[in-house]
Structure formats: C-alpha cells, structure tokens
Write an enzyme that holds these catalytic residues in place. Structure first.
Site, short mmCIF file in Angstrom:
data_model
loop_
_atom_site.label_atom_id
_atom_site.label_comp_id
_atom_site.label_asym_id
_atom_site.label_seq_id
_atom_site.Cartn_x
_atom_site.Cartn_y
_atom_site.Cartn_z
N ARG A 117 165.34 71.29 38.09
CA ARG A 117 166.28 70.17 37.97
C ARG A 117 167.03 70.27 36.65
O ARG A 117 166.54 70.82 35.68
CB ARG A 117 165.51 68.84 37.99
CG ARG A 117 164.85 68.56 39.31
CD ARG A 117 164.70 67.08 39.57
NE ARG A 117 163.90 66.37 38.57
CZ ARG A 117 163.94 65.04 38.44
NH1 ARG A 117 164.72 64.31 39.20
NH2 ARG A 117 163.18 64.43 37.53
N LYS A 182 151.15 71.70 36.78
CA LYS A 182 152.23 71.92 37.76
C LYS A 182 151.98 73.19 38.58
O LYS A 182 151.84 74.27 38.04
CB LYS A 182 153.56 72.01 36.99
CG LYS A 182 154.77 72.08 37.89
CD LYS A 182 156.01 71.60 37.15
CE LYS A 182 157.27 71.87 37.94
NZ LYS A 182 158.44 71.17 37.42
N ARG A 316 156.26 60.89 33.15
CA ARG A 316 155.38 61.63 32.23
C ARG A 316 154.03 60.95 32.12
O ARG A 316 153.95 59.72 32.04
CB ARG A 316 156.00 61.67 30.81
CG ARG A 316 157.28 62.47 30.73
CD ARG A 316 157.00 63.95 30.61
NE ARG A 316 158.22 64.74 30.74
CZ ARG A 316 158.68 65.27 31.87
NH1 ARG A 316 158.02 65.10 32.99
NH2 ARG A 316 159.79 65.97 31.91
P1 ATP Z 1 160.84 66.32 35.71
O1 ATP Z 1 159.75 65.33 35.74
O2 ATP Z 1 162.07 65.81 35.07
O3 ATP Z 1 161.10 66.95 37.04
P2 ATP Z 1 159.86 68.90 34.77
O4 ATP Z 1 159.43 69.29 33.40
O5 ATP Z 1 158.88 69.11 35.86
O6 ATP Z 1 160.33 67.40 34.69
P3 ATP Z 1 161.78 70.36 36.31
O7 ATP Z 1 163.24 70.51 36.11
O8 ATP Z 1 161.31 69.61 37.51
O9 ATP Z 1 161.18 69.68 35.02
O10 ATP Z 1 161.12 71.80 36.35
C1 ATP Z 1 161.49 72.77 35.41
C2 ATP Z 1 160.37 72.94 34.40
O11 ATP Z 1 159.23 73.45 35.06
C3 ATP Z 1 160.66 73.97 33.33
O12 ATP Z 1 161.31 73.36 32.24
C4 ATP Z 1 159.28 74.50 32.96
O13 ATP Z 1 158.64 73.65 32.03
C5 ATP Z 1 158.51 74.35 34.24
N1 ATP Z 1 158.41 75.64 34.98
C6 ATP Z 1 159.30 76.66 35.07
N2 ATP Z 1 158.83 77.63 35.86
C7 ATP Z 1 157.61 77.24 36.29
C8 ATP Z 1 156.62 77.80 37.13
N3 ATP Z 1 156.77 79.00 37.72
N4 ATP Z 1 155.48 77.09 37.31
C9 ATP Z 1 155.28 75.88 36.74
N5 ATP Z 1 156.19 75.30 35.95
C10 ATP Z 1 157.34 75.95 35.72
C1 BTN Z 2 161.65 71.82 39.64
O1 BTN Z 2 160.44 71.65 39.42
O2 BTN Z 2 162.53 71.38 38.89
C2 BTN Z 2 162.10 72.51 40.89
C3 BTN Z 2 161.89 73.97 40.86
C4 BTN Z 2 162.43 74.59 42.14
C5 BTN Z 2 162.29 76.09 42.16
C6 BTN Z 2 162.71 76.66 43.49
S1 BTN Z 2 162.28 78.37 43.67
C7 BTN Z 2 163.23 78.47 45.13
C8 BTN Z 2 164.51 77.69 44.86
N1 BTN Z 2 165.49 78.51 44.19
C9 BTN Z 2 165.75 78.05 42.95
O3 BTN Z 2 166.55 78.59 42.16
N2 BTN Z 2 165.03 76.96 42.70
C10 BTN Z 2 164.20 76.59 43.82
#
Ligand code: ATP
Ligand code: BTN
Length: 319
Positions: A117, A182, A316
């Site tokens: 996101r 996560k 959070r």
């Molecule tokens: P929100 O609650 O706003 O969704 P979030 O920290 O989960 O917060 P997202 O945009 O949903 O943010 O997910 C992107 C974030 O997830 C990255 O900033 C990183 O911290 C984490 N991330 C990136 N790749 C992975 C992965 N393969 N596995 C777990 N977490 C990851």
């Molecule tokens: C999040 O936690 O913010 C969402 C992560 C979503 C990742 C998936 S991987 C398959 C698809 N292709 C992308 O570039 N993002 C989503």
C-alpha cells in the site's frame, strides 16, 4: 536463450535436489562454466540461497518446488499466466485489463518491483513465496471495492484452514498475521470505471519459506512454514487460493459484505485488543470490536464504539 531463461533452466536443475557441477550444468545448457558461475551470481541476486562445495558443485540451501504451468492448468479453469520473472503481478494485470475476463490470474516466482500500500515495497525473492494477482470486474462499482481486501483475506484464511493450516489471523484492512507477525499482504488496485463497473486487480504476497537473510522489511514477519505442521505444495496453495477467491468474490457480488462480517471477526488478530489507528498525523487509541457491514473497523473508546474506514488508516499494535 534469453538471460533469465538460462537462470530458470539452472534453477530447474537445482530444484531436483543434490549437487550439480558447473561443468554438467554448462554442458546441459550449452554454456561455459564461467557463464554458469555468472548466472549463479544472478540467481543469488534474486534472493535464492545457493552454496558451492569444491569438487561437488552447486546445491540449493533449501529445497524449492517451482511453480508448474502443467500442474496449474490441470486444476484451474480460469485463464492464468505464470510469468516467473516480473516487475509486479498487479501491474501486469492492470496493464492488460482491457483484454481480460473476470477471474484472470497472474502468478510469479520473483517480482523486481513488488509493491504494498501507498507505494511501499513488497520484498519478493525468487521461489520461496507466493505472488498472486487476479483481475475482477466488480459490477457493483467503485464504492464496493473497499470491502475487497477483507473478502480476499477471509477467503485465504479459510482456504488455509481447509488445508489443515490453522492459526492464521487477519489484520484490518489488508494483512494476514501469525503470532503478531506479518505473513502476507493484500493489495487491491483500481484501474478505473467501465460504465458502472469497477476494474480491479487484487494481489497477494504470502511468505512460504523466506530466508532469514532477506533485507528491507522493517517489521516482524513470518513464513507459512512456521505456521504449518505438515509440508505443503506451492502449486496446490495457488490452486486453493484461486478457487477460494473466485467463490468469495461471487458471494460478495451477490450478498455484499454481510456474510463476511462474522467470518472476519472470527479470525481478527486484534479483536478485543488495544490498538492505535494512525490517520495521517492523527492518532486514536481504543479496543478493536471487529468490523461492520461497510468494511469499517470498529473501535471502542471513551466515546463509545465508532466505525473507521479509509485507505489512509493504519492499525498498529499498542506497545
Ligand atoms: P498498513 O497497516 O498501513 O497496511 P504495513 O506496514 O503493513 O501497514 P503495507 O503497505 O501494508 O504496510 O505493507 C508494506 C510493508 O510490509 C513494507 O513497508 C514492509 O515493512 C513489509 N513487507 C515488505 N515485504 C514483506 C514481506 N515479504 N513479508 C512481510 N512483510 C513485508
Ligand atoms: C501490503 O501488505 O501492503 C500488500 C502487499 C501486496 C503484495 C502483493 S505480491 C502480488 C501483488 N503484486 C504486487 O506488486 N503486490 C501484490
């Protein structure tokens, strides 16, 4: 052969298990040992752990089941593309939306520009995770799109349960958690409106067996092999998730979110726990009381129970 086709051919050999000498790999692929060594470096850059033992050759540090076009096509009736190396599976479908039918899928082994996101990076090493996206034309239009990440999340948790993998939880609005870490993220993107319908792409990245060495994740994370008590197949997970998404999306089109509220609440990681909702520079603290039928998260504060909804909100855990 194109550069990454050679690397994929090497990975296909290595995924059979055991040691493979540079000389043998070179012979099989019609390239020199030095070229093999160069490609191995490139494969390592995709996040694959390979070690080399003098006199024996190369071996994968952990076994790898590659995605199989044949296996997937035997079990899927929906159009799908398996593109091993891609920028982003979501972007791929967004770019082709005009020629796609609802339910079309793209799946990959490695994303060079996986995203989460608000432009955040989704770390996407080769072969150890799932990167899966589906195009869906939502007849109910844009307004109904907010509920989609919830519907997709419920479908995944339930599909895992059906496979005997219990304990995966949901974090509003778009994450899957295990033990407060996560495991997977969902990204729903809109590519505009065709008449009343909304063109949507839903993507999920789920860690299956990701190396601890991975860099770039700034929060606690986990992989499905920490959750499951038994081995699982990457190909079978893809099939199970696609079937679960299709059936959940059809339910959603017919009945909206009503039928999902209870299902979500049953798996909500933060139900009855204290959290913080971050909204830009505003911050509100309270106890989660599940979601409502609009897809809003319900937060209990001194003011009572109030719904919160919107793409800018992050939930959070309270430290
Ligand atoms: P929100 O609650 O706003 O969704 P979030 O920290 O989960 O917060 P997202 O945009 O949903 O943010 O997910 C992107 C974030 O997830 C990255 O900033 C990183 O911290 C984490 N991330 C990136 N790749 C992975 C992965 N393969 N596995 C777990 N977490 C990851
Ligand atoms: C999040 O936690 O913010 C969402 C992560 C979503 C990742 C998936 S991987 C398959 C698809 N292709 C992308 O570039 N993002 C989503």
């Amino acid at each position: 052969m194109k550069e990454h086709h050679v690397k994929l051919a090497i990975l296909t050999q290595l995924s059979q298990g055991g040691f493979h000498s540079g000389e043998m790999l070179g012979e099989q692929l019609g390239i020199s040992r030095a070229a093999v060594s160069k490609h191995i470096k490139g494969i390592r850059d995709w996040g694959v752990d390979i070690f080399r033992v003098q006199g024996k050759g190369y071996q994968l540090a952990t076994p790898m089941e590659l995605l199989s076009r044949e296996h997937l096509s035997q079990h899927l009736s929906t159009p799908f593309e398996l593109i091993p190396i891609i920028d982003s599976t979501n972007q791929y479908l967004l770019d082709r939306q005009h020629n796609l039918e609802s339910g079309a899928v793209c799946v990959s082994e490695y994303q060079s520009k996986g995203r989460g996101r608000r432009g955040r990076q989704w770390v996407s090493p080769f072969g150890s995770n799932l990167y899966l996206s589906m195009y869906w034309k939502l007849e109910a239009g844009m307004a109904a799109a907010m509920g989609l990440s919830l519907v997709i999340g419920v479908a995944i948790v339930e599909a895992l349960e059906q496979l005997g993998i219990d304990g995966v939880k949901l974090k509003w609005p778009n994450d899957l958690y295990f033990n407060d870490k996560k495991l997977a993220g969902i990204l729903v993107e809109m590519s505009g409106q065709a008449g009343g319908a909304a063109n949507l792409v839903m993507g999920m990245g789920m860690n299956l067996n990701m190396s601890e060495q991975v860099e770039g994740i700034d929060q606690p994370w986990t992989s499905l092999n920490d959750v499951a008590n038994q081995p699982f197949s990457r190909n079978d997970l893809v099939i199970a998730f696609i079937h679960a998404w299709q059936s959940a999306l059809e339910d959603y089109e017919m009945c909206g979110l009503h039928g999902f509220v209870e299902r979500w609440n049953r798996h909500d990681n933060f139900l009855n726990r204290e959290v913080r909702l971050v909204m830009g520079n505003r911050d509100i603290q309270g106890v989660v009381r599940g979601i409502d039928a609009t897809g809003a998260v319900l937060l209990e504060t001194e003011a009572g129970i109030q719904p919160f909804i919107g793409g800018e909100i992050s939930l959070r855990k309270l430290n």
